[in-house]
Every structure is written in structure tokens, then in C-alpha cells.
Design an enzyme around this catalytic site. Structure first.
Site, PDB file in Angstrom:
ATOM      1  N   LYS A 178       0.862  -1.184   0.000  1.00 41.65           N
ATOM      2  CA  LYS A 178       0.000   0.000   0.000  1.00 41.65           C
ATOM      3  C   LYS A 178       0.899   1.234   0.000  1.00 41.65           C
ATOM      4  CE  LYS A 178      -3.966   2.000   2.541  1.00 41.65           C
ATOM      5  NZ  LYS A 178      -4.895   1.822   3.688  1.00 41.65           N
ATOM      6  N   SER A 184      -9.892   2.082   2.829  1.00 45.10           N
ATOM      7  CA  SER A 184      -8.982   2.853   2.005  1.00 45.10           C
ATOM      8  C   SER A 184      -7.980   2.000   1.226  1.00 45.10           C
ATOM      9  CB  SER A 184      -8.186   3.814   2.894  1.00 45.10           C
ATOM     10  OG  SER A 184      -7.383   3.098   3.809  1.00 45.10           O
ATOM     11  N   SER A 235     -10.352  -0.381   6.886  1.00 43.67           N
ATOM     12  CA  SER A 235      -9.726  -0.177   5.574  1.00 43.67           C
ATOM     13  C   SER A 235      -9.086  -1.412   4.965  1.00 43.67           C
ATOM     14  CB  SER A 235      -8.671   0.930   5.665  1.00 43.67           C
ATOM     15  OG  SER A 235      -9.298   2.184   5.700  1.00 43.67           O
TER      16      SER A 235
END
Lengths: 477, 484
Positions: B76, B151, B175
């Protein structure tokens, strides 16, 4: 109207750790800008703080030394504000749960009296960097070497009643932190800085007046001057029908005045909240007791011991013990010379004078404690007089060698041979019949004239005791 | 081969059926083909990946390979990677190249993993749909008109579209779990403190936790084995001993006590989603678990408390983006204040600015007690609710999200609706507990996620509970192209 001044001090002490409060970067003073700032100090994304355990130990040591409550659980908070030399946009500090709670400090006034001043709290926090406005036209340089340096902020109760007390408080604080070796206490390098909260009220009133805060005063002398001028300003203001506004003020030493900082600074809402990147600091009583055991003899205790052990006056003991290094120096001189009183006089007198003159720390004294002790021994064993000793001392300061070699090479050894002195006495009496007449008619102070003549003739080397004795004998005949 | 899960790939590498270079080339080729549609990656590291793959193959030929040697993964884009841009999905860090590796990145490097690239995400991890990214929305591989969740939407899309074997992700309020639910993946959010946060760009420090998005629980266990454990650089990282998370996967579930929070099966839960969850519960009964209803009485307060605490912490965490030392700086600032204002106005997107303002407000003088302090009290109550529940049951299960993936743009007008996306997941972050989401059915061809929550540091148990379900069912093997 009679006014009373109320002062509280916030003292920032830079802790003498090798590295910063939350990063491993060196804290050494004077490096090239930004060479002592790592990724945490630069507030790079994703970096996290790790508490410096030495800083914690030093904070606890201070707390224990002033008999304060030590918090077994204390918490770091974030104090939020934007400034270019504050990389994270918040300062990590302690608000509601400081490491050190209530304690007290006994201060010594010049008239020999003492007063106990309350210490409200002391907490750990990180210093900001420096903004450099001078070197870059139309720009501001940022140096983050100092950012993250550990500070101990020590807050006093509003117990101080005049500028002299404030200075005495600062001096005692300075003395203690140096004794504890938790800071070098060097005010010129900012290792100890002070904010003064000053207000006035009518004498006898219990209520506090509106205070102003004078920021970042960096010498004992300026503290006294800044407070006095601020008190004067407040009195004038009120007596002219005005009102003191709570605000932050700066002391301008050149103009000897305080002036208001931007009101925006005052209106800051710091939005403190507990620092989520650090767990609460939990320590146990064992930890605290272990630190208590490492405490050195503190100035008050040492002062008392100097009076008792060396028979010094309270004043002498106080002067000698107010500085840790001076006290240590004195003890070496005394031990080696065996004469506390003479040692005290020399350390506080001639030695201190040359140190002050050249602004030298006693640790860097050109005359070592052992060397001074030998000089004092030569006074004691009548090798030289006190007067000659001053000449020898000056030569020692100039690096001409130790006391014995200087006495030898300059031929300063005191004349104690009675025959030689007697010859000089006879000669002086024979050469000055008028003065002999005066003496005999009862004007006994003329003896000083004869002593002077003989010392001159002997180049100061005649033993003054012997000279006096012989003169009196001969003149009485 | 690259359609296989991480554990299978590990076995294939060990058996020399495939080389890391071959795998990496295949992934890079597919990324080249698919990423322009999906927008799953912000940065693809072609050269670095092949270099690492070559090195991994060399290690293997010397007989020094470990379980993770040569496995291509993605990070990420909030894990700092030395020499590679770490954007956090924000214009503010579009030009930011980290000088250092996050601990998570470092540990995968040490384990011999190959870094394919950095995945898209909601800006500063603030969002539940991956629509707040400066780099544009990520598309759900199951239906490109839908969001992948957020997210960690880029990591989820990358794994779901088989653009990597597994991906790191982070979970502050859901997330990892919600995107896992929306894309048919196994998402693991470990206990707060299980994985180091060093080098993870902070959103809300007391809630952020690094975890994984993978095809299966076994894959997740392999990744957690690399990531978990004490790190002296993170003061909040735990020294609780680390299990071998793959070792306990095969334990039978007989005697397992499962709690169903009645609050998670109430109004607002889509009926078909609920049916999938009920079916999964029956499956667990078949596996020997006992089921009982429990209550988390304060769970209705969790979203409100979260949206005070997380923005409050974020408001301070994001203060460092001041245009002084790195990151976005506006053109020709006239003075300091202008530089601050315009750089931050232009560098941050709308959702980030909204949260900074909410957080700043909640911490302001006069409001602190009403908001921040009260939220912390609620947080305590929520933790207590869980603690009480765990006196009766071993794990708590329920839906991860009240519905399946929604269309891109559907919730853009109302931030509060978006905030309610995380209604079942947020309490787990507030309590600091470990949670997972595993695929447990399809509704109208879209994946449904089952959330499993355990006690502090019970990751081994959660993975075991998830793995046993995946041995008994095949929901985790479904892909957009193969739903049969």
C-alpha cells in the site's frame, strides 16, 4: 499606594543527554546547521518517537533532589502549533501528568536570610529548531540541530516577591542542576532559559493581578533588569488609570524595556491531547529509590558541612558551595594545605578575581588546586609573607612555574635571620631620628613608617612579625 | 501460475516449478495490461522487481531460500520505501521519495519478497471507497463501475485481479476488512501493536494497524509470519511473543464458541447479505462450533467516537505537511502564512481537509471535554463490551459490511453515509482487537464478507477459524471470471 510584586518563573533546562529526547541524534552544540537532524527530527512521514531513558532518569533525579512528588505514571502530550522550526507541527510535551509534581527550593538572599519557594511541577519536552533570519536576504533559514533536544521545564509557584528573589531562585536552580550534572547550565548557549510571569497588586491583597509573561531571558542580570522594568511599567500603567493586559512580552536588553509580542501568539489554542505514539511512562518506586541513591551531596548540605567541618563563616561556606566545581576545588586546596580559612580566602579572593577577569571556569583555572595548596603552605610555614604570596600567585597565573620554583628563582624567600633583620632595624632607626623622636613622644603609629622602610630595604622579604617585635624593643630603649 | 494464491506460489517456487523471475515477469505483464483499467497501482517498480526476483532466484539456487523468497507482492502506498515514491494517495506527497524503508517493507525485503509496486489508496487512508485518491478511483475487478472499498482499495483490487500474490494494507476503521469484503478476499487486521507502524504514514496513530489482503487465510498467515513482532522503533509495538501463524491452521474447530452480536444483525443490514452470513454460521455449526447471541451494547456509539478520535489525531499527524522540508509547495508564496495556506489547500483533497477541520475543532479549547474526552470514554466502554463478550465466547462473527460493493460516485455527496460504511468494523479498531474478513458468499454476483473478531493477540486462532471455513467452502476461490 504601596504595591507588591508577584513573580513566578518557568525555567527551561537543557538536559545533558548525549542524544535527543525521541531520536538517536547527537545533541552536541555548535555543529554545522542540519547535520544533527535525522529522519525523525525532520518529521519524515512514518517516523515515530522513542523516549530517551537518560532524559527520564535526569528528570526524576531533579525531582528527587528538590523533594518533589515523582509521578509513577506520566504522559506525553502534543502541543499543536505551526512554525517552520517545529517540524512536526506539534511539540511533544507533558500537560496534565508531568513527571515531577510539587516540590520546593530554599533560596539564599544576600542579607543571609533564606526563603522557601514552591515548585509547582517539572515536565519533559522537546526543544524546537532555530530560524535564522540574518544570513539570507528575504528568506528564512531553518536549522534543526536543536530540534528535539530534551528540556526540563520547571514551573515555580508565584512565591517570588521581587527581582532579587527571582535571581536568587534562578541561581539556586542553576546550582542544583549543575550539582546533579543533568545540565551544563550554560545560559549563554541557551542551556538554561527563563520565562518570568510578573504581576503587581496592592500590598495586603490576596488576589493576584493580571500577569504578563516575559519570554526567553538568558542571563541572571537580565532577569533582574527585565523584572524591575516590567514592574515599573505595570505600576505606571495602573497609577495612570490603565490596565495590565495579559500578554507575552519580550525584554530588549539594549533599550532596557519590555515590549508586547504579536497578540496572535497569545491567542494560540494549542489543542493539547495525549501523544498516541508514546505509551504512558510507568516507573516504580524501586526505580525512583535507585536514582535517589545516586544523588550527590547538594549545596545546602554541603554548605552546612563546610561550616562545621572547616569552621568557615556561613557566608564563606555559601559562596564556596553555590558552585559545585568551586566547592570541589576548595576541598582539594584545604586537604593539601591544611588551612581552611586561608584556602577559603584565596579561592574566594585572588583566584576568583583572575577567573572573573578572564571569564574562565574554575575547572580550567590556570592555577590548579594542588598548586594553590603549595603556595598556601609556604605562607603557613613562613617561607613567604602573604604579601609576597600575591607576587608568587601572579607569576603562577602567568605560567612561570610552581610556587617553590618561583620563590627560589626570584629570591623571594622571607628573611627570618634575626641578626640580618636587627641590622636593618638599627640602620633605619639611626637614619630617621625625627621619627624616633615622634614615637618616643607617644605617636605610636609611626611604627608603620619604620616597618615600611624595613620592608622596602628587604624587598618585602623580612618577616613582618619579627620586624615589629624588634622595632618595639629598640624604640622603647 | 500467477492466478494461484501466495501459499501455492511459495510451494511452486520451492519445487522449482517456476522461478521468481518468471512469476515477476508474468505479473508485470498483467499489470501493464490491466492497471490502466483498474488503477490499482500508483507506482509499478519494473526494474526493482526484476532485480529482486533475480536475487531471490540466486538465493534459492544456493539453497538458502525461505518460505517467502521470490514471492511478488505489492505495498500500500503509505509504507515508506527507500528510493521509491510514497505518495499516500495525495498530491501533497506526489513528489515524496522516502529516504528509508518502513519496518514492514524491510522485513519483506529480508524475507526475500519481490516488490512489484505501490498500490492506490484513499488519500492518507481517509475513505471507504478509494475515491479520495489524488490518483483517481480504483475500480472493483468484479465490476468496473463499482468501488473496491477503501482505504486499501488498490491493494484489494491488485490481489483480486491477480496483479500480485498478496499485498500489504492498513486498517484504521475497516480499511482492510471492507475492501476484502467488496472484492472477495481474505483481509487480516492484526491486534494494535502486533505489527510495527515505523515507516507507515500516520492517519490516526492509536488506531492504524498494518495487515494483509490475500486470497486465503493460509496466505495471510504466511504474510503475518513475516510482518509481526516487536520493533524498538515503534514504542506502541507489543513484545507479546509471536506465533508461527501457519502452524495452527489445521486445528479442528470442535468446541469453538462463536458469538453473534445482535447489534450487527439489525436494521440496515441487506437481507441477502444477512442470508450469506447465516449460511456461513450454519457451516461453522457443521464444523463443530457452538453459536450464541451476544450483545455489544455500546456499538452504536462507535462511529461517532471514531469520527472524533481519528480526525483529532489526524489533524496533528498531518501538520508536518507544511511545505517546509518536503512535499508539495505552492507556486511563489508571498510569505510564510501564504505558503502554509495555499500549499495545504492545494496539496490536500476535500476529505482530508474535512477531517483536519473536524479534528481541529474537536480538540479546541472549550470543546475538548465535550468531544475528545467523551469519545475516549466511549472507547473504553466499547473495549469493555468486547472484554465481557470474550468471557463467554472465543470469537465474534458477523457481516463485515451491511451490503456489497456500491457504484463509483454513489456516496460522494454525503460524507456521513460514507462514514457509516464502517459500522461493523470501526469498534474493532477502537478496542484494538484483531479482525478478519473472509469471503462467505455472493449476492448478485458480488462478494460478501464475513467478519471474525478475536481477543487481543489471537491472530493464530482467527486464522485457524478462517482457514477451516475455507477448507469446507470455496467462496475464497471465486474470482470475477469464475463465479461458479
Amino acid at each position: 499606594m504601596e504595591w507588591e510584586t508577584v513573580i513566578g518563573l518557568e525555567v527551561h533546562v537543557q538536559l545533558a543527554t548525549a542524544s535527543k529526547l525521541f531520536s538517536g541524534t547527537s545533541t552536541e552544540f555548535g555543529a554545522e546547521p542540519n547535520t544533527q537532524a535525522n529522519i525523525y527530527d525532520l518529521a519524515m512521514p512514518g517516523t515515530l518517537p522513542v523516549l530517551n531513558k537518560e532524559a527520564l532518569k535526569m528528570a526524576v533525579k531533579f525531582g528527587v533532589a528538590i523533594g518533589a512528588e515523582i509521578s509513577t505514571t506520566s504522559v506525553f502530550d502534543r502541543k499543536n502549533y505551526f512554525y517552520p522550526d517545529l517540524p512536526k507541527g506539534y511539540q511533544t510535551s507533558q500537560l496534565d501528568f508531568p513527571i515531577v509534581g510539587k516540590g520546593e527550593l530554599v533560596i539564599d538572599m544576600e542579607d543571609g536570610t533564606q526563603k522557601t519557594i514552591g515548585v509547582t511541577r517539572a515536565h519533559m519536552e522537546e526543544d524546537a529548531g532555530k530560524s535564522l533570519h540574518e544570513d539570507y536576504p528575504d528568506k528564512t533559514g531553518i536549522d534543526l540541530n536543536r530540534a528535539g533536544t530534551p528540556l526540563l521545564e520547571i514551573v515555580s509557584e508565584p512565591d517570588l516577591r521581587n527581582a532579587k528573589e527571582a535571581v536568587a531562585y534562578l541561581k539556586k536552580m542553576h546550582s542544583i542542576i549543575c550539582y546533579l550534572t543533568i545540565s551544563d547550565g550554560d545560559m549563554s548557549q541557551g542551556s538554561m532559559r527563563c520565562d518570568a510571569n510578573v504581576s503587581i497588586r496592592q500590598k495586603g491583597s490576596d488576589e493576584l493581578g493580571t500577569r504578563t509573561e516575559i519570554k526567553n531571558i538568558n542571563s541572571f542580570r537580565y532577569v533582574e533588569k527585565a523584572i524591575n522594568i516590567e514592574v515599573e511599567r505595570q505600576i505606571d500603567l495602573i497609577e495612570d488609570g490603565g490596565r495590565v493586559v495579559q500578554e507575552t512580552r519580550l525584554y530588549d536588553a539594549d533599550k532596557n524595556e519590555t515590549r508586547s509580542m504579536r497578540s496572535k501568539e497569545v491567542a494560540n489554542d494549542y489543542r493539547y491531547f495525549p501523544e498516541p505514539d508514546l505509551l504512558p511512562i510507568v516507573i516504580d518506586t524501586k526505580y525512583i529509590e535507585a536514582i535517589r541513591e545516586t544523588l550527590p551531596e547538594l549545596p545546602d548540605v554541603k554548605c552546612k558541612r563546610f561550616c562545621e567541618q572547616y569552621g568557615l563563616s556561613e557566608y564563606d561556606a555559601l559562596v564556596l558551595t553555590s558552585d559545585h566545581a568551586t566547592a570541589g576545588y576548595f576541598e582539594i586546596v584545604t586537604a593539601a594545605s591544611g588551612d581552611p580559612k586561608l584556602s577559603a580566602n584565596w579561592v574566594m579572593g585572588d583566584l576568583q578575581a583572575i577567573l572573573n577577569k578572564d571569564e574562565i571556569a574554575i575547572n580550567n583555572s590556570p592555577v590548579s588546586a594542588d598548586a594553590l595548596a603549595i603556595l598556601i603552605s609556604r605562607i603557613k610555614d613562613n617561607t613567604i609573607s602573604s604579601k609576597i604570596a600575591k607576587t608568587v600567585f601572579e607569576a603562577m597565573v602567568d605560567g612561570e612555574g610552581d610556587a617553590d620554583s618561583i620563590i627560589e628563582s626570584k629570591g623571594l624567600k622571607q628573611v627570618t635571620d634575626t641578626g640580618a633583620i636587627e641590622a636593618m632595624v638599627d640602620e633605619v632607626i639611626a637614619n630617621n631620628p625625627d621619627q624616633v623622636e615622634q614615637y618616643k613622644s607617644g605617636k605610636e603609629q609611626v611604627i608603620g613608617f619604620f616597618v615600611g622602610q624595613i620592608m622596602k630595604a628587604s624587598q618585602g622579604k623580612a618577616n613582618p612579625g619579627q620586624v615589629n617585635k624588634l622595632l618595639k624593643e629598640k624604640l622603647s630603649n | 501460475m500467477i492466478d494461484s494464491g501466495l501459499a501455492q506460489i511459495s510451494r511452486a517456487l520451492a519445487a522449482r516449478e517456476v522461478s521468481s523471475v518468471e512469476l515477476t515477469q508474468e505479473y508485470l505483464a498483467r499489470i501493464e495490461k490491466e492497471n490502466s483499467n483498474l488503477n490499482a497501482y500508483i507506482t509499478v517498480c519494473n526494474e526493482l522487481a526484476l532485480e529482486q526476483a533475480n536475487a531471490a532466484d540466486a538465493v534459492r539456487s544456493k539453497g538458502e531460500a525461505g518460505a517467502f523468497t521470490g514471492i511478488p507482492i505489492a505495498h500500500k502506498d503509505l509504507f515508506c520505501t527507500a528510493g521509491i515514491r510514497t505518495s499516500c494517495g495525495s498530491r501533497m506527497l506526489d513528489n515524496f521519495i522516502s529516504p528509508y524503508d518502513a519496518t514492514v517493507v524491510e522485513r519483506f525485503k529480508q524475507a526475500g519478497a519481490v516488490t512489484l509496486g505501490k498500490t492506490n489508496m484513499d488519500e492518507f487512508a481517509m475513505g471507504s471507497s478509494n475515491e479520495t485518491s489524488f490518483y483517481g478511483p480504483v475500480k472493483n475487478p468484479w465490476d468496473h463501475s463499482l468501488v473496491p472499498g477503501g482505504s486499501s482499495g488498490g491493494s484489494a483490487a491488485a490481489v483480486a485481479a491477480r496483479l500480485c500474490a498478496g499485498a500489504t494494507a492498513t486498517d484504521t476503521g475497516g480499511s482492510i476488512r471492507q475492501p476484502a469484503s467488496f472484492t472477495g478476499l481474505t483481509g487480516l487486521k492484526p491486534t494494535y501493536g502486533r505489527v510495527s507502524r515505523w515507516g507507515m504514514v500516520a492517519f490516526a496513530s492509536s488506531l492504524d494497524q498494518a495487515g494483509t489482503l490475500t486470497q486465503s487465510a493460509e496466505d495471510a498467515a504466511m504474510m503475518l509470519n513475516v510482518m509481526a513482532g516487536l520493533d524498538q522503533k515503534d514504542s506502541t509495538c507489543s513484545d507479546v511473543s509471536v506465533d508461527d501463524y501457519t502452524a495452527g491452521l489445521d486445528k479442528p474447530l470442535k468446541g469453538l464458541k462463536i458469538g453473534l452480536p445482535k447489534e450487527h444483525f439489525s436494521e440496515g443490514l441487506n437481507a441477502e447479505v444477512e442470508q450469506c452470513i447465516r449460511d456461513a454460521i450454519s457451516e461453522y455449526e457443521k464444523l463443530g462450533a457452538s453459536i450464541q447471541e451476544i450483545s455489544l451494547p455500546n456499538s452504536h456509539l462507535s462511529v461517532s467516537a471514531y469520527y472524533v478520535i481519528a480526525p483529532a489525531e489526524a489533524s496533528a499527524n498531518l501538520s508536518r505537511y507544511d511545505a517546509v522540508r518536503y512535499g508539495y509547495r505552492c507556486e511563489n508564496p508571498v510569505d510564510l502564512e501564504d505558503m502554509y495556506k495555499r500549499s495545504r489547500s492545494e496539496g490536500f483533497g476535500a476529505e482530508v481537509k474535512r477531517r483536519i477541520m473536524v479534528g481541529t475543532y474537536a480538540l479546541s479549547a472549550g470543546y475538548y471535554d465535550a468531544y475528545y474526552r467523551k469519545a475516549q470514554k466511549i472507547r473504553r466502554l466499547i473495549k469493555d463490551d468486547f472484554q465481557q463478550a470474550f468471557e463467554e465466547v472465543d470469537v465474534i462473527i458477523g457481516p463485515t459490511s451491511p451490503h456489497t460493493a456500491f457504484p463509483i460516485g454513489a456516496q460522494n455527496d454525503d460524507p456521513v453515509t460514507m462514514y457509516l460504511e464502517d459500522i461493523y468494523t470501526i469498534a474493532v479498531n477502537l478496542a484494538g482487537l484483531p479482525g478478519m474478513s473472509i469471503p462467505s458468499g455472493l449476492v448478485n454476483g458480488l462478494p460478501v464478507g464475513l467478519q471474525i473478531v478475536g481477543r487481543d493477540f489471537s491472530e493464530a486462532q482467527l486464522l485457524n477459524v478462517a482457514h477451516q471455513f475455507q477448507l469446507a467452502t470455496d467462496w475464497h476461490t471465486k474470482t470475477p471470471d469464475n463465479q461458479a
